[in-house]
Write a protein that holds these residues in place. Structure first.
Motif, PDB file in Angstrom:
ATOM      1  N   ASN A 118       8.162 -35.517 -20.245  1.00 15.52           N
ATOM      2  CA  ASN A 118       7.515 -35.050 -21.466  1.00 15.52           C
ATOM      3  C   ASN A 118       6.717 -33.763 -21.287  1.00 15.52           C
ATOM      4  O   ASN A 118       6.176 -33.243 -22.258  1.00 15.52           O
ATOM      5  CB  ASN A 118       6.575 -36.132 -21.998  1.00 15.52           C
ATOM      6  CG  ASN A 118       5.468 -36.440 -21.013  1.00 15.52           C
ATOM      7  OD1 ASN A 118       5.729 -36.818 -19.880  1.00 15.52           O
ATOM      8  ND2 ASN A 118       4.224 -36.282 -21.424  1.00 15.52           N
ATOM      9  N   ALA A 144       8.450 -39.994 -16.163  1.00 16.17           N
ATOM     10  CA  ALA A 144       7.226 -39.684 -16.905  1.00 16.17           C
ATOM     11  C   ALA A 144       6.142 -40.677 -16.495  1.00 16.17           C
ATOM     12  O   ALA A 144       6.417 -41.656 -15.795  1.00 16.17           O
ATOM     13  CB  ALA A 144       7.493 -39.762 -18.406  1.00 16.17           C
ATOM     14  N   SER A 146       2.624 -43.024 -17.864  1.00 22.34           N
ATOM     15  CA  SER A 146       1.964 -43.626 -19.019  1.00 22.34           C
ATOM     16  C   SER A 146       0.972 -42.621 -19.588  1.00 22.34           C
ATOM     17  O   SER A 146       0.391 -41.827 -18.849  1.00 22.34           O
ATOM     18  CB  SER A 146       1.227 -44.904 -18.618  1.00 22.34           C
ATOM     19  OG  SER A 146       2.139 -45.848 -18.120  1.00 22.34           O
ATOM     20  N   LYS A 147       0.772 -42.691 -20.914  1.00 28.08           N
ATOM     21  CA  LYS A 147      -0.078 -41.687 -21.561  1.00 28.08           C
ATOM     22  C   LYS A 147      -0.596 -42.226 -22.892  1.00 28.08           C
ATOM     23  O   LYS A 147       0.087 -42.971 -23.575  1.00 28.08           O
ATOM     24  CB  LYS A 147       0.769 -40.429 -21.803  1.00 28.08           C
ATOM     25  CG  LYS A 147       0.078 -39.275 -22.432  1.00 28.08           C
ATOM     26  CD  LYS A 147       1.064 -38.114 -22.570  1.00 28.08           C
ATOM     27  CE  LYS A 147       0.431 -36.961 -23.283  1.00 28.08           C
ATOM     28  NZ  LYS A 147      -0.184 -35.999 -22.416  1.00 28.08           N
ATOM     29  N   ASP A 149      -1.293 -41.839 -26.745  1.00 27.64           N
ATOM     30  CA  ASP A 149      -0.733 -41.004 -27.795  1.00 27.64           C
ATOM     31  C   ASP A 149      -1.855 -40.366 -28.615  1.00 27.64           C
ATOM     32  O   ASP A 149      -3.039 -40.588 -28.344  1.00 27.64           O
ATOM     33  CB  ASP A 149       0.275 -41.764 -28.661  1.00 27.64           C
ATOM     34  CG  ASP A 149      -0.337 -42.819 -29.575  1.00 27.64           C
ATOM     35  OD1 ASP A 149      -1.559 -42.807 -29.814  1.00 27.64           O
ATOM     36  OD2 ASP A 149       0.442 -43.665 -30.073  1.00 27.64           O
ATOM     37  N   ARG A 155       0.655 -45.597 -24.300  1.00 24.54           N
ATOM     38  CA  ARG A 155       2.122 -45.658 -24.285  1.00 24.54           C
ATOM     39  C   ARG A 155       2.589 -45.807 -22.845  1.00 24.54           C
ATOM     40  O   ARG A 155       2.080 -45.128 -21.939  1.00 24.54           O
ATOM     41  CB  ARG A 155       2.730 -44.391 -24.895  1.00 24.54           C
ATOM     42  CG  ARG A 155       2.349 -44.175 -26.329  1.00 24.54           C
ATOM     43  CD  ARG A 155       2.895 -45.280 -27.209  1.00 24.54           C
ATOM     44  NE  ARG A 155       2.497 -45.056 -28.595  1.00 24.54           N
ATOM     45  CZ  ARG A 155       3.061 -45.666 -29.605  1.00 24.54           C
ATOM     46  NH1 ARG A 155       4.019 -46.540 -29.413  1.00 24.54           N
ATOM     47  NH2 ARG A 155       2.628 -45.428 -30.822  1.00 24.54           N
ATOM     48  N   GLU A 159       8.124 -45.566 -22.565  1.00 28.89           N
ATOM     49  CA  GLU A 159       8.063 -45.071 -23.941  1.00 28.89           C
ATOM     50  C   GLU A 159       7.922 -43.549 -23.987  1.00 28.89           C
ATOM     51  O   GLU A 159       8.587 -42.876 -24.789  1.00 28.89           O
ATOM     52  CB  GLU A 159       6.886 -45.711 -24.696  1.00 28.89           C
ATOM     53  CG  GLU A 159       7.072 -47.168 -24.998  1.00 28.89           C
ATOM     54  CD  GLU A 159       5.816 -47.814 -25.565  1.00 28.89           C
ATOM     55  OE1 GLU A 159       5.970 -48.674 -26.443  1.00 28.89           O
ATOM     56  OE2 GLU A 159       4.689 -47.458 -25.139  1.00 28.89           O
ATOM     57  N   VAL A 160       7.071 -43.001 -23.144  1.00 29.71           N
ATOM     58  CA  VAL A 160       6.862 -41.554 -23.093  1.00 29.71           C
ATOM     59  C   VAL A 160       8.177 -40.864 -22.718  1.00 29.71           C
ATOM     60  O   VAL A 160       8.594 -39.885 -23.362  1.00 29.71           O
ATOM     61  CB  VAL A 160       5.737 -41.190 -22.092  1.00 29.71           C
ATOM     62  CG1 VAL A 160       5.632 -39.686 -21.891  1.00 29.71           C
ATOM     63  CG2 VAL A 160       4.405 -41.771 -22.569  1.00 29.71           C
ATOM     64  N   HIS A 161       8.839 -41.384 -21.711  1.00 34.35           N
ATOM     65  CA  HIS A 161      10.118 -40.844 -21.235  1.00 34.35           C
ATOM     66  C   HIS A 161      11.168 -40.906 -22.349  1.00 34.35           C
ATOM     67  O   HIS A 161      11.823 -39.900 -22.650  1.00 34.35           O
ATOM     68  CB  HIS A 161      10.552 -41.682 -20.013  1.00 34.35           C
ATOM     69  CG  HIS A 161      11.848 -41.311 -19.396  1.00 34.35           C
ATOM     70  ND1 HIS A 161      12.011 -40.191 -18.616  1.00 34.35           N
ATOM     71  CD2 HIS A 161      13.058 -41.937 -19.421  1.00 34.35           C
ATOM     72  CE1 HIS A 161      13.259 -40.141 -18.170  1.00 34.35           C
ATOM     73  NE2 HIS A 161      13.916 -41.184 -18.657  1.00 34.35           N
ATOM     74  N   SER A 164      10.454 -38.467 -25.269  1.00 36.70           N
ATOM     75  CA  SER A 164      10.720 -37.092 -24.870  1.00 36.70           C
ATOM     76  C   SER A 164      12.227 -36.811 -24.890  1.00 36.70           C
ATOM     77  O   SER A 164      12.665 -35.778 -25.405  1.00 36.70           O
ATOM     78  CB  SER A 164      10.153 -36.835 -23.475  1.00 36.70           C
ATOM     79  OG  SER A 164      10.364 -35.500 -23.108  1.00 36.70           O
TER      80      SER A 164
END
Length: 183
Positions: A118, A144, A146-147, A149, A155, A159-161, A164
């Motif tokens: 991402n 990616a 975890s991050k 949102d 996330r 999910e981030v991967h 993106s």
């Protein structure tokens, strides 16, 4: 997917710092093995390889040049005939000579792998496509972290991967698995 002769392999940010625990949980734990396999195949074919190294001005960054995290991870050191580009922003095309080098070699197709999906991968893919390159991303050769949102919801790295890749698919790049690469 049949890969055209002389497609460039762009490997992004495979430096020791990307494994820092301070970056948190990541997906695709086997991505480095996939990247190293692709790197080996490109080397056997003598096709162009670009190693991208992030150089941060922030001493707290995992990519700050004055510490070990700046170094390439084992197995990812460029050979003499391979290009190493140092970048200061997520996008590999910004303020570097990547576009010039690709055009000088007559390259129109690129495969992008590395980290993080991402961030540097997505920025590079979007810009490359906007500059007219045919771009492919190898899903299992990227990862990616975890991050949070925009709304403060955590996330997962998966999910981030996935988001993106969804942002890139069809509009900016073809997204494939390494098992689909036919050289």
């Amino acid at each position: 997917m049949n890969i055209k002769n002389m497609t460039a392999l762009i490997i992004i940010d495979q430096q020791k710092g990307i494994a820092s625990p301070k970056l948190g949980y990541r997906n695709n734990q086997g991505a480095e093995s996939v990247m190293l396999n692709l790197l080996s195949q490109w080397r056997k074919l003598g096709w162009p390889i670009f190693h991208i190294k992030h150089s941060s001005a922030d001493p707290e960054s995992v990519f700050w040049p004055e510490q070990e995290g700046f170094e390439f991870k084992p197995g990812f050191f460029p050979l003499l005939n391979e290009v190493m580009i140092e970048k200061k922003t997520p996008c590999t095309f910004s303020n570097t000579n990547l576009e010039v080098l690709l055009k000088e070699k007559g390259l129109k197709s690129i495969i992008v792998v590395g980290a993080s999906t991402n961030n540097s991968v997505e920025a590079t893919v979007r810009t490359g496509a906007c500059k007219g390159f045919s771009v492919t991303v190898i899903e299992d050769a990227c990862f990616a972290f975890s991050k949070m949102d925009y709304f403060g919801r955590e996330r997962t790295a998966e999910e981030v991967h996935a988001m993106s890749l969804a942002n890139l698919e069809n509009e900016y790049a073809s997204i494939i698995q390494s098992s689909e690469v036919k050289l």
